[in-house]
Design a protein around this motif. Structure first.
Motif, short mmCIF file in Angstrom:
data_model
loop_
_atom_site.label_atom_id
_atom_site.label_comp_id
_atom_site.label_asym_id
_atom_site.label_seq_id
_atom_site.Cartn_x
_atom_site.Cartn_y
_atom_site.Cartn_z
N PHE A 88 0.80 -1.22 0.00
CA PHE A 88 0.00 0.00 0.00
C PHE A 88 0.84 1.28 0.00
O PHE A 88 0.34 2.34 -0.35
CB PHE A 88 -0.94 0.01 1.22
N SER A 89 2.09 1.19 0.44
CA SER A 89 2.92 2.39 0.52
C SER A 89 4.40 2.03 0.44
O SER A 89 4.82 1.02 1.01
CB SER A 89 2.66 3.14 1.83
N PRO A 90 5.20 2.86 -0.25
CA PRO A 90 6.64 2.63 -0.27
C PRO A 90 7.33 3.10 1.01
O PRO A 90 8.49 2.80 1.25
CB PRO A 90 7.11 3.47 -1.46
N LEU A 91 6.58 3.84 1.85
CA LEU A 91 7.14 4.36 3.09
C LEU A 91 6.41 3.73 4.27
O LEU A 91 5.31 4.15 4.64
CB LEU A 91 7.01 5.88 3.16
N VAL A 92 7.02 2.69 4.84
CA VAL A 92 6.46 1.99 5.99
C VAL A 92 7.49 2.01 7.11
O VAL A 92 8.62 1.59 6.93
CB VAL A 92 6.12 0.52 5.64
N GLU A 93 7.09 2.52 8.26
CA GLU A 93 7.96 2.57 9.43
C GLU A 93 7.43 1.58 10.47
O GLU A 93 6.45 1.85 11.16
CB GLU A 93 8.01 3.98 10.01
N GLN A 94 8.08 0.42 10.55
CA GLN A 94 7.64 -0.60 11.49
C GLN A 94 8.11 -0.25 12.89
O GLN A 94 9.29 -0.04 13.14
CB GLN A 94 8.19 -1.97 11.09
N LEU A 95 7.17 -0.18 13.84
CA LEU A 95 7.50 0.15 15.22
C LEU A 95 7.70 -1.09 16.08
O LEU A 95 8.47 -1.07 17.03
CB LEU A 95 6.39 1.02 15.83
N SER A 96 6.97 -2.15 15.76
CA SER A 96 7.08 -3.41 16.50
C SER A 96 6.48 -4.50 15.64
O SER A 96 6.15 -4.27 14.47
CB SER A 96 6.36 -3.31 17.84
N VAL A 97 6.34 -5.70 16.18
CA VAL A 97 5.81 -6.81 15.38
C VAL A 97 4.36 -6.56 14.96
O VAL A 97 3.89 -7.17 14.00
CB VAL A 97 5.89 -8.15 16.14
N ASP A 98 3.66 -5.67 15.65
CA ASP A 98 2.23 -5.51 15.37
C ASP A 98 1.81 -4.06 15.14
O ASP A 98 0.63 -3.73 15.26
CB ASP A 98 1.41 -6.10 16.52
N GLU A 99 2.73 -3.21 14.76
CA GLU A 99 2.41 -1.78 14.70
C GLU A 99 3.32 -1.10 13.69
O GLU A 99 4.51 -1.37 13.62
CB GLU A 99 2.61 -1.19 16.09
N ALA A 100 2.74 -0.18 12.89
CA ALA A 100 3.55 0.53 11.90
C ALA A 100 2.87 1.82 11.47
O ALA A 100 1.64 1.97 11.55
CB ALA A 100 3.82 -0.35 10.68
N PHE A 101 3.69 2.76 10.98
CA PHE A 101 3.20 3.95 10.30
C PHE A 101 3.35 3.73 8.79
O PHE A 101 4.34 3.15 8.34
CB PHE A 101 4.02 5.19 10.68
N LEU A 102 2.37 4.23 8.02
CA LEU A 102 2.46 4.23 6.56
C LEU A 102 2.21 5.65 6.08
O LEU A 102 1.26 6.31 6.54
CB LEU A 102 1.42 3.31 5.91
N ASP A 103 3.04 6.14 5.18
CA ASP A 103 2.77 7.42 4.53
C ASP A 103 1.96 7.13 3.28
O ASP A 103 2.46 6.52 2.33
CB ASP A 103 4.08 8.12 4.17
N ILE A 104 0.69 7.50 3.28
CA ILE A 104 -0.18 7.22 2.13
C ILE A 104 -0.53 8.50 1.37
O ILE A 104 -1.52 8.55 0.63
CB ILE A 104 -1.47 6.49 2.58
N SER A 105 0.30 9.52 1.54
CA SER A 105 0.07 10.79 0.85
C SER A 105 0.05 10.56 -0.67
O SER A 105 0.96 9.95 -1.23
CB SER A 105 1.17 11.79 1.19
N GLY A 106 -1.00 11.03 -1.34
CA GLY A 106 -1.11 10.88 -2.78
C GLY A 106 -1.68 9.55 -3.23
O GLY A 106 -2.05 9.39 -4.40
N MET A 107 -1.75 8.57 -2.33
CA MET A 107 -2.23 7.24 -2.70
C MET A 107 -3.73 7.26 -3.03
O MET A 107 -4.22 6.38 -3.72
CB MET A 107 -1.98 6.23 -1.58
N GLU A 108 -4.42 8.28 -2.53
CA GLU A 108 -5.86 8.34 -2.78
C GLU A 108 -6.17 8.51 -4.27
O GLU A 108 -7.27 8.20 -4.73
CB GLU A 108 -6.52 9.46 -1.95
N LEU A 109 -5.20 9.00 -5.03
CA LEU A 109 -5.38 9.14 -6.47
C LEU A 109 -5.48 7.77 -7.15
O LEU A 109 -6.06 7.63 -8.22
CB LEU A 109 -4.22 9.94 -7.08
N LEU A 110 -4.89 6.76 -6.50
CA LEU A 110 -4.87 5.41 -7.06
C LEU A 110 -5.86 4.47 -6.38
O LEU A 110 -6.41 3.57 -7.02
CB LEU A 110 -3.45 4.81 -6.93
#
Length: 379
Positions: free
Chosen positions: A93-115
């Protein structure tokens, strides 16, 4: 282009995996963690939380609160396997994924709504993909920044989806307790209460000079968060890195004191490396190699960033309580992962953090001048 950050947090992850793998556990209070009275709760199902059980609680207390629960030791390999499936979904879903732990992450989905449709549509798609692939539910928060996204993911747990828009953030934050700001614990809350500040809105309206008296050097950053502002980027280059230290002993360790002294020393060395590198981390891992050459690892993720020796050791001690020390120890290792630049973290632990900072800074000065082995900490 409008910025959208998604925070995904799996619901009662370890316990949910156990319930999915064993349907007989569905609807029952399930508590995963160290099985001895000295162990701690890693995760518990929502059925157990009704009784006041929560993660990091001593297992003895959990048994008192909910004696009818199903108590399980946990299967880290299985949880990691499911975690990899989830992270693969995020990567789709995103090229920018920041994994915080085994069950938690941030995703930058800016601009993805166009797709992929609106930001809410993307949130539903992520949740549906996780459910289809793993059978588990996740709570999703979507907002213009990390602070608001993480706050949003916690607002409708379990299986929630909350979107916070920039124009509504400050009004929504206003009545919330100051404890909802990342890093404000009991100590900082107590300091704020001395000035009559109980809500995030009162922080936003407060004079910066007053906030400095209560919060020290973090005052300006906290005030910024109270207005719903946070410019930290989603970074995936730090997530896979870790800083650690391990030691093989000439003679096996057999006593609790020997193990604690060894782990304390390792935590001091890891803390020194973190601070020297200008980073903080969230996940502490303890590695143990026994005399039989059997190797085990235990991990725990902190609610906030850690870099000081005392913080790392406190978490390592919890991990030690979950280990069955049935034989001599040949090797011990401590590492901290899910790293982030120290200057990218908006809030730490305020007054207590400042005291820890001064102590660690004094140690760091000595180590920088005379070498890492110049000083060792006592209990």
């Amino acid at each position: 282009m409008r910025r959208w950050i998604m925070h995904v947090d799996m619901d009662a992850f370890f316990a949910s995996v156990e319930q999915f793998d064993n349907p007989d556990l569905m609807g029952l209070p399930v508590i995963v963690g160290g099985q001895s009275d000295r162990g701690v709760v890693s995760t518990c199902s929502y059925e157990a939380r009704v009784y006041g059980v929560h993660s990091a609680m001593p297992m003895m207390e959990a048994r008192r609160l909910c004696p009818q629960a199903v108590f399980l030791p946990g299967r880290m390999k299985r949880y990691q396997e499911v975690s990899r499936e989830i992270m693969t979904i995020f990567d789709s879903f995103s090229p920018l994924v920041e994994q915080l732990s085994v069950d938690e992450a941030f995703l930058d989905i800016s601009g993805m709504e166009l797709l992929a449709g609106s930001e809410r549509d993307i949130g539903f798609k992520v949740k549906r993909s996780i459910k289809e692939k793993t059978g588990l539910t996740a709570s999703v928060g979507i907002a213009p920044n990390k602070f608001l996204a993480k706050l949003a993911s916690d607002m409708q747990k379990p299986d929630g989806l909350v979107v916070i828009r920039a124009e509504e953030a400050e009004v929504m934050l206003k009545p919330m307790s100051v404890r909802r700001i990342f890093g404000i614990g009991r100590s900082a809350e107590k300091s704020l209460l001395q000035f009559g500040i109980e809500t995030i809105g009162q922080i936003a309206d407060a004079d910066l000079g007053i906030l400095r008296k209560a919060l020290g050097n973090n005052a300006a950053l906290v005030k910024q968060l109270a207005h719903g502002l946070d410019d930290r980027p989603v970074v995936n280059d730090y997530a896979a890195k870790s800083i650690g230290k391990e030691c093989t002993f000439e003679q096996d360790l057999h006593t609790e004191d020997e193990r604690r002294h060894a782990v304390l020393d390792l935590c001091g060395r890891v803390g020194w490396r973190l601070r020297r590198s200008g980073v903080v981390g969230y996940t502490v891992t303890l590695k143990v190699k026994f005399a039989s050459f059997k190797i085990i690892t235990r991990s725990i993720t902190a609610e906030g960033p850690v870099a000081y020796d005392e913080e790392i050791f406190a978490l390592a001690q919890k991990l030690m309580q979950s280990v069955k020390w049935s034989e001599g120890v040949r090797l011990l290792g401590v590492s901290v992962a899910h790293l982030e630049p120290a200057n990218a973290v908006p809030v730490l632990n305020f007054s207590e953090d400042e005291r820890l900072g001064k102590r660690n800074q004094a140690v760091d000065i000595l180590k920088a001048k005379f070498g890492e082995d110049i000083i060792k900490r006592g209990f």
